[in-house]
Design an enzyme around this catalytic site. Sequence first.
Site, PDB file in Angstrom:
ATOM      1  N   THR A 147       0.798  -1.230   0.000  1.00 15.15           N
ATOM      2  CA  THR A 147       0.000   0.000   0.000  1.00 15.15           C
ATOM      3  C   THR A 147       0.825   1.272   0.000  1.00 15.15           C
ATOM      4  OG1 THR A 147      -0.195  -0.173   2.412  1.00 15.15           O
ATOM      5  CG2 THR A 147      -2.018  -1.051   1.082  1.00 15.15           C
ATOM      6  N   ILE A 195       7.864   1.457  -1.811  1.00 11.62           N
ATOM      7  CA  ILE A 195       8.374   0.593  -2.872  1.00 11.62           C
ATOM      8  C   ILE A 195       7.334  -0.429  -3.284  1.00 11.62           C
ATOM      9  CG2 ILE A 195      10.137  -1.134  -3.430  1.00 11.62           C
ATOM     10  CD1 ILE A 195      12.044   0.380  -1.557  1.00 11.62           C
ATOM     11  N   ASP A 202      -1.028  -9.665   8.462  1.00 12.82           N
ATOM     12  CA  ASP A 202       0.030  -9.080   9.287  1.00 12.82           C
ATOM     13  C   ASP A 202       1.173 -10.086   9.342  1.00 12.82           C
ATOM     14  OD1 ASP A 202       1.708  -8.087  11.230  1.00 12.82           O
ATOM     15  OD2 ASP A 202       0.099  -7.553  12.633  1.00 12.82           O
ATOM     16  N   ASN A 227       8.281  -7.337   0.096  1.00 15.39           N
ATOM     17  CA  ASN A 227       8.651  -5.957   0.349  1.00 15.39           C
ATOM     18  C   ASN A 227       8.348  -5.496   1.770  1.00 15.39           C
ATOM     19  OD1 ASN A 227       9.068  -2.964  -0.391  1.00 15.39           O
ATOM     20  ND2 ASN A 227       6.913  -3.014   0.234  1.00 15.39           N
ATOM     21  N   TYR A 281      18.550  -4.031  12.106  1.00 22.83           N
ATOM     22  CA  TYR A 281      18.007  -3.774  10.775  1.00 22.83           C
ATOM     23  C   TYR A 281      18.993  -4.222   9.698  1.00 22.83           C
ATOM     24  CZ  TYR A 281      15.957  -1.427   6.762  1.00 22.83           C
ATOM     25  OH  TYR A 281      15.407  -1.163   5.533  1.00 22.83           O
ATOM     26  N   LYS A 332      18.691  -7.445   7.020  1.00 14.38           N
ATOM     27  CA  LYS A 332      18.766  -7.256   5.574  1.00 14.38           C
ATOM     28  C   LYS A 332      19.962  -7.999   4.968  1.00 14.38           C
ATOM     29  CE  LYS A 332      15.057  -4.794   5.080  1.00 14.38           C
ATOM     30  NZ  LYS A 332      13.883  -5.372   4.389  1.00 14.38           N
ATOM     31  N   VAL A 392      14.735   5.998   0.141  1.00 13.47           N
ATOM     32  CA  VAL A 392      13.649   6.157  -0.826  1.00 13.47           C
ATOM     33  C   VAL A 392      12.537   6.966  -0.164  1.00 13.47           C
ATOM     34  CG1 VAL A 392      12.055   4.972  -2.389  1.00 13.47           C
ATOM     35  CG2 VAL A 392      14.227   3.894  -1.764  1.00 13.47           C
ATOM     36  N   THR A 433       9.410   7.374   1.031  1.00 15.36           N
ATOM     37  CA  THR A 433       8.263   6.536   1.361  1.00 15.36           C
ATOM     38  C   THR A 433       7.773   6.917   2.754  1.00 15.36           C
ATOM     39  OG1 THR A 433       9.524   4.778   2.458  1.00 15.36           O
ATOM     40  CG2 THR A 433       9.341   4.651   0.046  1.00 15.36           C
TER      41      THR A 433
END
Length: 257
Positions: free
Chosen positions: A10, A13, A59, A86, A148, A152, A181, A183
């Site tokens: 929604t 990205i 979720d 994503n 984080y 990744k 980005v 967002t």
Amino acid sequence: MTTALITGATAGIGAAFARRLAADGHNLVLVARDTKRLQEQATELHDRHGVEAEVLTADLSLDEGIAAVETRLADRRDPVDLLVNNAGFGNKGRFLEVSMADELTMLKVHCEAVLRLTSAAAGAMRERGRGGVVNVASVAAFVPRGTYGASKAWVVQFTQGTARDLAGTGVRLMALCPGFVRTEFHARAGMGTDNIPGWMWLDADKLVAAALTDLARGKTVSVPDPRYKALMGLVKLAPRGVLGGMTSKTGRKYGPQ
């Protein structure tokens, strides 16, 4: 017509992938937590591009959410040809400033969900002899930067290894590693972005276009911008001790924990 399933569809990205794939004529399965936003997005993409846009509220921090998407990916009667993992988020704060519950939720979404959904999709795709998976990681994967970055980095390593294991089956896998980005990512985490230099920001739609080109070329890792490619080249040359101090300071100032 082929079908693409996108998690975190929604905003940011994920929404850019949905726009581009719908414009290219792909039917969609849109996955996120907010049913109302999903329905509005599905209606807009259907009306604009004439594609079918299915809504799946899930979720991915919960077992039942992951399981619902696994079930959809494993459906042989209505197959998914492209999976875009994503969904993700950042935590504000240093290690030990973030609750253990939030750290574990991040690993659930960034690692366990990616593992399980990739497995469900790739199994069905291998039977058909075709398909693709894009796992959205980050350039944070290449620098020492807390939970984080570690999560990744796992996404990148997992995707590269799985791509080798599935070589020759017709199933392509690629880790997408963007930089900053524009967002909702930072706002949702309560992170300020005023100090981030303008040149470091990427456009989500251009990012997706470059990513899809890299996937078609068979790349297993995509850093889809010359600026960040150059930065990652410098990262490889920097001593790990110096790099750790720099990225710790930069991460607290600019990015997620």
